[in-house]
Write a protein that holds these residues in place. Structure first.
Motif, PDB file in Angstrom:
ATOM      1  N   ILE A   1       0.857  -1.185   0.000  1.00  0.00           N
ATOM      2  CA  ILE A   1       0.000   0.000   0.000  1.00  0.00           C
ATOM      3  C   ILE A   1       0.895   1.238   0.000  1.00  0.00           C
ATOM      4  N   TYR A   2       0.836   1.991  -1.087  1.00  0.00           N
ATOM      5  CA  TYR A   2       1.607   3.224  -1.202  1.00  0.00           C
ATOM      6  C   TYR A   2       0.761   4.391  -0.712  1.00  0.00           C
ATOM      7  N   LYS A   3       1.300   5.176   0.190  1.00  0.00           N
ATOM      8  CA  LYS A   3       0.572   6.309   0.764  1.00  0.00           C
ATOM      9  C   LYS A   3       0.896   7.573  -0.037  1.00  0.00           C
ATOM     10  N   ARG A   4      -0.127   8.214  -0.549  1.00  0.00           N
ATOM     11  CA  ARG A   4       0.071   9.452  -1.315  1.00  0.00           C
ATOM     12  C   ARG A   4      -0.054  10.670  -0.403  1.00  0.00           C
ATOM     13  N   TYR A   5       0.299  10.484   0.831  1.00  0.00           N
ATOM     14  CA  TYR A   5       0.296  11.548   1.832  1.00  0.00           C
ATOM     15  C   TYR A   5       1.367  11.182   2.850  1.00  0.00           C
ATOM     16  N   VAL A   6       1.747  12.125   3.676  1.00  0.00           N
ATOM     17  CA  VAL A   6       2.769  11.875   4.695  1.00  0.00           C
ATOM     18  C   VAL A   6       2.199  12.235   6.063  1.00  0.00           C
ATOM     19  N   HIS A   7       1.935  11.216   6.862  1.00  0.00           N
ATOM     20  CA  HIS A   7       1.572  11.413   8.260  1.00  0.00           C
ATOM     21  C   HIS A   7       2.826  11.068   9.074  1.00  0.00           C
ATOM     22  N   MET A   8       3.505  12.093   9.516  1.00  0.00           N
ATOM     23  CA  MET A   8       4.831  11.919  10.117  1.00  0.00           C
ATOM     24  C   MET A   8       4.738  11.625  11.608  1.00  0.00           C
ATOM     25  N   GLY A   9       5.170  10.435  12.001  1.00  0.00           N
ATOM     26  CA  GLY A   9       5.247  10.101  13.412  1.00  0.00           C
ATOM     27  C   GLY A   9       6.502  10.722  14.026  1.00  0.00           C
ATOM     28  N   VAL A  10       6.343  11.309  15.193  1.00  0.00           N
ATOM     29  CA  VAL A  10       7.473  11.942  15.883  1.00  0.00           C
ATOM     30  C   VAL A  10       7.615  11.271  17.249  1.00  0.00           C
ATOM     31  N   ALA A  11       8.644  10.452  17.410  1.00  0.00           N
ATOM     32  CA  ALA A  11       8.827   9.704  18.652  1.00  0.00           C
ATOM     33  C   ALA A  11       9.100  10.654  19.813  1.00  0.00           C
ATOM     34  N   VAL A  12       8.370  10.465  20.908  1.00  0.00           N
ATOM     35  CA  VAL A  12       8.487  11.315  22.094  1.00  0.00           C
ATOM     36  C   VAL A  12       8.651  10.425  23.318  1.00  0.00           C
ATOM     37  N   GLY A  13       9.655  10.686  24.123  1.00  0.00           N
ATOM     38  CA  GLY A  13       9.861   9.924  25.351  1.00  0.00           C
ATOM     39  C   GLY A  13       9.001  10.481  26.478  1.00  0.00           C
ATOM     40  N   THR A  14       8.326   9.610  27.216  1.00  0.00           N
ATOM     41  CA  THR A  14       7.512  10.008  28.369  1.00  0.00           C
ATOM     42  C   THR A  14       7.914   9.138  29.564  1.00  0.00           C
ATOM     43  N   PRO A  15       7.508   9.519  30.769  1.00  0.00           N
ATOM     44  CA  PRO A  15       7.831   8.678  31.927  1.00  0.00           C
ATOM     45  C   PRO A  15       7.310   7.254  31.806  1.00  0.00           C
ATOM     46  N   ASN A  16       6.256   7.049  30.997  1.00  0.00           N
ATOM     47  CA  ASN A  16       5.672   5.722  30.849  1.00  0.00           C
ATOM     48  C   ASN A  16       6.232   4.942  29.676  1.00  0.00           C
ATOM     49  N   GLY A  17       7.053   5.579  28.865  1.00  0.00           N
ATOM     50  CA  GLY A  17       7.600   4.894  27.700  1.00  0.00           C
ATOM     51  C   GLY A  17       7.529   5.757  26.460  1.00  0.00           C
ATOM     52  N   LEU A  18       7.972   5.177  25.352  1.00  0.00           N
ATOM     53  CA  LEU A  18       8.021   5.912  24.092  1.00  0.00           C
ATOM     54  C   LEU A  18       6.659   5.919  23.426  1.00  0.00           C
ATOM     55  N   VAL A  19       6.211   7.088  23.005  1.00  0.00           N
ATOM     56  CA  VAL A  19       4.975   7.214  22.249  1.00  0.00           C
ATOM     57  C   VAL A  19       5.281   7.965  20.960  1.00  0.00           C
ATOM     58  N   VAL A  20       4.420   7.768  19.955  1.00  0.00           N
ATOM     59  CA  VAL A  20       4.689   8.362  18.644  1.00  0.00           C
ATOM     60  C   VAL A  20       3.448   9.100  18.152  1.00  0.00           C
ATOM     61  N   PRO A  21       3.261  10.355  18.567  1.00  0.00           N
ATOM     62  CA  PRO A  21       2.162  11.147  18.008  1.00  0.00           C
ATOM     63  C   PRO A  21       2.432  11.458  16.540  1.00  0.00           C
ATOM     64  N   VAL A  22       1.376  11.750  15.801  1.00  0.00           N
ATOM     65  CA  VAL A  22       1.474  11.869  14.352  1.00  0.00           C
ATOM     66  C   VAL A  22       1.122  13.274  13.878  1.00  0.00           C
ATOM     67  N   VAL A  23       2.034  13.882  13.119  1.00  0.00           N
ATOM     68  CA  VAL A  23       1.769  15.165  12.444  1.00  0.00           C
ATOM     69  C   VAL A  23       1.136  14.819  11.102  1.00  0.00           C
ATOM     70  N   ARG A  24      -0.150  15.047  10.981  1.00  0.00           N
ATOM     71  CA  ARG A  24      -0.872  14.632   9.785  1.00  0.00           C
ATOM     72  C   ARG A  24      -0.641  15.597   8.624  1.00  0.00           C
ATOM     73  N   ASP A  25      -0.545  15.014   7.442  1.00  0.00           N
ATOM     74  CA  ASP A  25      -0.333  15.788   6.209  1.00  0.00           C
ATOM     75  C   ASP A  25       0.854  16.727   6.358  1.00  0.00           C
ATOM     76  N   ALA A  26       1.935  16.192   6.899  1.00  0.00           N
ATOM     77  CA  ALA A  26       3.131  17.014   7.129  1.00  0.00           C
ATOM     78  C   ALA A  26       3.708  17.545   5.829  1.00  0.00           C
ATOM     79  N   ASP A  27       3.468  16.826   4.725  1.00  0.00           N
ATOM     80  CA  ASP A  27       4.016  17.262   3.440  1.00  0.00           C
ATOM     81  C   ASP A  27       3.379  18.551   2.940  1.00  0.00           C
ATOM     82  N   SER A  28       2.178  18.857   3.416  1.00  0.00           N
ATOM     83  CA  SER A  28       1.500  20.064   2.949  1.00  0.00           C
ATOM     84  C   SER A  28       1.451  21.170   4.004  1.00  0.00           C
TER      85      SER A  28
END
Length: 408
Positions: free
Chosen positions: A265-292
């Motif tokens: 599946i090729y994605k014609r958009y970029v939803h960029m996950g940005v790894a963030v460290g927290t006291p409970n562990g690593l989480v990856v919130p997503v910047v949606r449509d980062a390409d635009s």
């Protein structure tokens, strides 16, 4: 009138949670939307607010219990008068005969620390045999460990059957008070499972390069004050890397793809996950449509996610749908690492520490702020050539940020 408090919808594909903490206890008055408890899922923590004002009359699901969506958590007696019924059970313990029949510590035993209850169960220790040192006689983990040490000491009866379950630990009984067994959180369990899944499933390979950060640092230093004044957010490095990756993904789309069965599946958009460290562990919130998005909007999104992560308020929706991930180990001082894929994504970029190093430029040795880059990718759909081209394009965009403006 009694109102039920139930487990709310936890998000797509999440069907159960663990009751992590109760902020209120039976008999406490609660206001509308006041937080009653915190649930821990395999992705985020979810706070459960009170739907009405009244008194918490009964807790159904204790700390440490696993509950499904819609499960009953507690009952709330509505209205200001609800405080009176909550106090009603108290006289039952007032008569002397009731006190003699029921030992005083028995009431708070249900409030023993979850880690203590688990340790007692593992070692077949009766709760009434442990003296609690916590508030109101609550048994803490240290109390159980102390009881274990006492059981395995020479003064304990040789024929006592209780120490047998702890036999494997007798060799290190003297170390028991200095150890702590804590059940892995759902988030940590999920991190462990997904990372191992990535290693077992993907044909993971990592390619490396380095980037001269001089141009980005000069541009940032030149415009950071104006940028913050106009947009109300600081200009960091992540927006440069996000835009550089978005440009590279357009040229090498297989890095922005995923395998689904026997299809890609090729994605014609970029939803960029940005790894963030927290006291409970690593989480990856997503910047949606980062390409635009603009640099300013990307920085605002990342800053907002950072605040929510520190406050434990990231939602499941914040972390779903990513197509590619950036992990910045450099903020912790990492000079070089090989990031692990975030399934089902096929690529992850590792940023590292910016360090002054001697490099050769036009035949001259100069000192430049250099950063190692690492791209881990799924070799099942990304060829080595494509991975190298992707990383070179990121390097080129960062060493000459004007390329980002001209879409080169």
């Amino acid at each position: 009138m009694s109102t039920e408090v139930r487990v709310p919808t936890l998000g797509e594909s999440v069907t159960e949670a663990t009751v992590a903490t109760w902020f209120k206890k039976p008999g406490d008055a609660v206001a509308v939307d006041e937080m009653l408890c915190e649930l821990e899922t395999d992705k985020v923590t979810v706070e459960v607010p009170s739907p009405v004002a009244g008194t918490l009359s009964e807790v159904i699901a204790a700390e440490g219990e696993t509950v499904g969506v819609g499960a009953l958590l507690a009952h709330i007696a509505e209205g200001a008068a609800a405080a009176k019924p909550a106090a009603a059970p108290a006289p039952e313990k007032a008569p002397e005969e009731a006190k003699e029949a029921e030992p005083a510590p028995s009431a708070p035993k249900g409030d023993d620390a979850p880690s203590a209850r688990k340790l007692m169960a593992e070692n077949n220790i009766a709760p009434d045999s442990v003296t609690g040192t916590g508030r109101d006689g609550r048994v803490m983990k240290g109390d159980v460990l102390a009881a274990l040490v006492a059981q395995t000491s020479p003064s304990a009866p040789a024929a006592a059957p209780a120490p047998k379950p702890a036999a494997p630990r007798q060799a290190s009984a003297e170390d028991a008070p200095r150890e702590e067994r804590v059940k892995m959180s759902r988030l940590r369990q999920t991190i462990a499972r997904r990372l191992k899944e990535a290693q077992n499933t993907a044909a993971m390979l990592t390619t490396y390069n380095e980037v001269d950060m001089t141009a980005v640092m000069d541009l940032r230093n030149q415009y950071k004050d104006l940028f913050e004044k106009k947009h109300g957010v600081k200009l960091g490095f992540m927006s440069f890397f996000t835009k550089a990756c978005a440009h590279a993904l357009a040229e090498v789309p297989e890095v922005n793809a995923e395998i689904d069965g026997d299809s890609v599946i090729y994605k014609r958009y970029v939803h960029m996950g940005v790894a963030v460290g927290t006291p409970n562990g690593l989480v990856v919130p997503v910047v949606r449509d980062a390409d635009s998005k603009s640099f300013a909007q990307i920085e605002k999104d990342i800053a907002g996610y950072g605040r929510k992560a520190r406050e434990g308020k990231l939602s499941i929706d914040d972390m779903q749908g990513g197509t590619f991930t950036i992990s910045n180990g450099g903020v912790y001082g990492s000079l070089m690492s090989s990031p692990i894929l975030n399934p089902p994504q096929s690529g992850i970029l590792g940023m590292h520490k910016i360090q002054d190093r001697p490099v050769a430029i036009n035949g001259q040795v100069v000192i430049r702020p250099m950063m190692y880059l690492a791209l881990s990718y799924d070799h099942r759909i990304v060829d080595g050539q494509g991975a190298v081209i992707f990383l070179v394009r990121v390097k080129e965009a960062l060493e000459d940020p004007r390329r980002l403006l001209m879409d080169l």
